[in-house]
Write a protein that holds these residues in place. Sequence first.
Motif, PDB file in Angstrom:
ATOM      1  N   ASN A 121       0.837  -1.203   0.000  1.00 33.42           N
ATOM      2  CA  ASN A 121       0.000   0.000   0.000  1.00 33.42           C
ATOM      3  C   ASN A 121       0.874   1.256   0.000  1.00 33.42           C
ATOM      4  O   ASN A 121       1.818   1.381   0.767  1.00 33.42           O
ATOM      5  CB  ASN A 121      -0.917  -0.005   1.228  1.00 33.42           C
ATOM      6  CG  ASN A 121      -2.059   1.006   1.127  1.00 33.42           C
ATOM      7  OD1 ASN A 121      -1.956   2.012   0.431  1.00 33.42           O
ATOM      8  ND2 ASN A 121      -3.139   0.717   1.828  1.00 33.42           N
ATOM      9  N   SER A 122       0.576   2.158  -0.888  1.00 32.97           N
ATOM     10  CA  SER A 122       1.144   3.506  -0.896  1.00 32.97           C
ATOM     11  C   SER A 122       0.114   4.356  -1.629  1.00 32.97           C
ATOM     12  O   SER A 122      -1.078   4.004  -1.644  1.00 32.97           O
ATOM     13  CB  SER A 122       2.517   3.533  -1.572  1.00 32.97           C
ATOM     14  OG  SER A 122       3.099   4.826  -1.510  1.00 32.97           O
ATOM     15  N   GLY A 123       0.525   5.452  -2.216  1.00 30.31           N
ATOM     16  CA  GLY A 123      -0.455   6.254  -2.951  1.00 30.31           C
ATOM     17  C   GLY A 123       0.164   7.521  -3.490  1.00 30.31           C
ATOM     18  O   GLY A 123       1.154   8.019  -2.942  1.00 30.31           O
ATOM     19  N   GLU A 132      -6.176  10.974  -3.605  1.00 30.86           N
ATOM     20  CA  GLU A 132      -5.278   9.827  -3.776  1.00 30.86           C
ATOM     21  C   GLU A 132      -5.653   8.916  -4.932  1.00 30.86           C
ATOM     22  O   GLU A 132      -6.787   8.442  -5.029  1.00 30.86           O
ATOM     23  CB  GLU A 132      -5.263   8.969  -2.498  1.00 30.86           C
ATOM     24  CG  GLU A 132      -4.316   7.752  -2.621  1.00 30.86           C
ATOM     25  CD  GLU A 132      -4.326   6.823  -1.419  1.00 30.86           C
ATOM     26  OE1 GLU A 132      -5.258   6.913  -0.601  1.00 30.86           O
ATOM     27  OE2 GLU A 132      -3.397   5.995  -1.328  1.00 30.86           O
ATOM     28  N   GLN A 134      -4.789   5.339  -5.640  1.00 34.20           N
ATOM     29  CA  GLN A 134      -4.279   4.289  -4.765  1.00 34.20           C
ATOM     30  C   GLN A 134      -3.164   3.478  -5.423  1.00 34.20           C
ATOM     31  O   GLN A 134      -3.258   3.110  -6.599  1.00 34.20           O
ATOM     32  CB  GLN A 134      -5.436   3.350  -4.375  1.00 34.20           C
ATOM     33  CG  GLN A 134      -5.042   2.099  -3.640  1.00 34.20           C
ATOM     34  CD  GLN A 134      -4.606   2.332  -2.199  1.00 34.20           C
ATOM     35  OE1 GLN A 134      -3.754   3.177  -1.912  1.00 34.20           O
ATOM     36  NE2 GLN A 134      -5.171   1.588  -1.280  1.00 34.20           N
ATOM     37  N   VAL A 135      -2.129   3.215  -4.646  1.00 29.52           N
ATOM     38  CA  VAL A 135      -1.086   2.256  -5.018  1.00 29.52           C
ATOM     39  C   VAL A 135      -1.252   1.068  -4.077  1.00 29.52           C
ATOM     40  O   VAL A 135      -1.287   1.242  -2.851  1.00 29.52           O
ATOM     41  CB  VAL A 135       0.314   2.879  -4.868  1.00 29.52           C
ATOM     42  CG1 VAL A 135       1.399   1.809  -4.983  1.00 29.52           C
ATOM     43  CG2 VAL A 135       0.530   3.964  -5.906  1.00 29.52           C
ATOM     44  N   GLN A 232       2.646   8.312  -0.324  1.00 27.79           N
ATOM     45  CA  GLN A 232       2.228   7.836   0.991  1.00 27.79           C
ATOM     46  C   GLN A 232       3.164   6.776   1.575  1.00 27.79           C
ATOM     47  O   GLN A 232       3.574   5.843   0.882  1.00 27.79           O
ATOM     48  CB  GLN A 232       0.816   7.234   0.857  1.00 27.79           C
ATOM     49  CG  GLN A 232       0.187   6.760   2.154  1.00 27.79           C
ATOM     50  CD  GLN A 232      -1.167   6.114   1.907  1.00 27.79           C
ATOM     51  OE1 GLN A 232      -1.345   5.367   0.958  1.00 27.79           O
ATOM     52  NE2 GLN A 232      -2.128   6.409   2.761  1.00 27.79           N
ATOM     53  N   HIS A 234       2.674   3.977   3.859  1.00 28.53           N
ATOM     54  CA  HIS A 234       1.636   3.168   4.511  1.00 28.53           C
ATOM     55  C   HIS A 234       2.289   1.969   5.195  1.00 28.53           C
ATOM     56  O   HIS A 234       1.657   0.955   5.453  1.00 28.53           O
ATOM     57  CB  HIS A 234       0.609   2.715   3.470  1.00 28.53           C
ATOM     58  CG  HIS A 234      -0.735   2.355   4.036  1.00 28.53           C
ATOM     59  ND1 HIS A 234      -0.972   1.186   4.724  1.00 28.53           N
ATOM     60  CD2 HIS A 234      -1.922   3.013   4.035  1.00 28.53           C
ATOM     61  CE1 HIS A 234      -2.244   1.133   5.100  1.00 28.53           C
ATOM     62  NE2 HIS A 234      -2.835   2.231   4.691  1.00 28.53           N
TER      63      HIS A 234
HETATM   64 MG    MG Z   1      -2.775   4.144  -0.158  1.00 28.11          MG
END
Ligand code: MG
Length: 252
Positions: A121-123, A132, A134-135, A232, A234
Amino acid sequence: MKLVTPLVLLALCSVPVAAQSKLSEWPQHSEDRPRPRVVEPGAVYTVAPPADAIVLFNGTSLDKWTAGSGAPAKWRIVDGAFEVVPGTGTMSTRDSFGDVQMHVEWASPKPAVGTGQDRGNSGVFMADGRYETQVLDSRDNVTYADGQAGALYGQFPPLVNATRAPGEWQTYDIVYHRPRFKADGSLQSAARFTVFLNGVLVQDNMELVGPTANKSRPPFTAHADRLPITLQDHGHRVRYRNVWLRDLEKTP
Ligand code: MG
């Protein structure tokens, strides 16, 4: 058979396509909502920055990024990419941007660890953490549709799931138009996104209903025209490389 003249075709093609903003009837983060179908993307590709691009990362330096308040970036450079260092927080561009065309490549950790939202998870956030894309490692990983890779988080699932395997480089090509606000601070026009994941259209001129958020859908509130872009932390070692954008507000 009636022939359509080229002039008529031209007129049809020039009709503006209205942005789409209708949220689905499904509750936010619904686990029951059908997942977008899987589309295997084509071969891995990259896009070198065009002549008028602002290069935010070229493989060797994080000078264009800050950990906040001007502090040096805390993520680490490895093999021509940079990697989230969990716990160090968001990374922001030192410069501020409004409307942009952005190219960013990312890879989720291999081997994959965790499930659902707790996996790769990142973004990519526009407007200093507000909006965002989303990643997430969404390859063989079940999560709610509006939270998988290519989602405008919590609002619009991607049209399809075109995610690659963990460790493989993936591309985002994002066209972002910032929201416009009237002098009294009320909303004039919403933030809009078009997003390609690995060359596959996943968001088609979508209008957000406000900032993206977890378990809420707050309304737009007036903010500066130009703000940093953020990535992000995360808690997952997601990697990024070849990050560039074109400033659409400085392009005639
Ligand atoms: Mg994210």
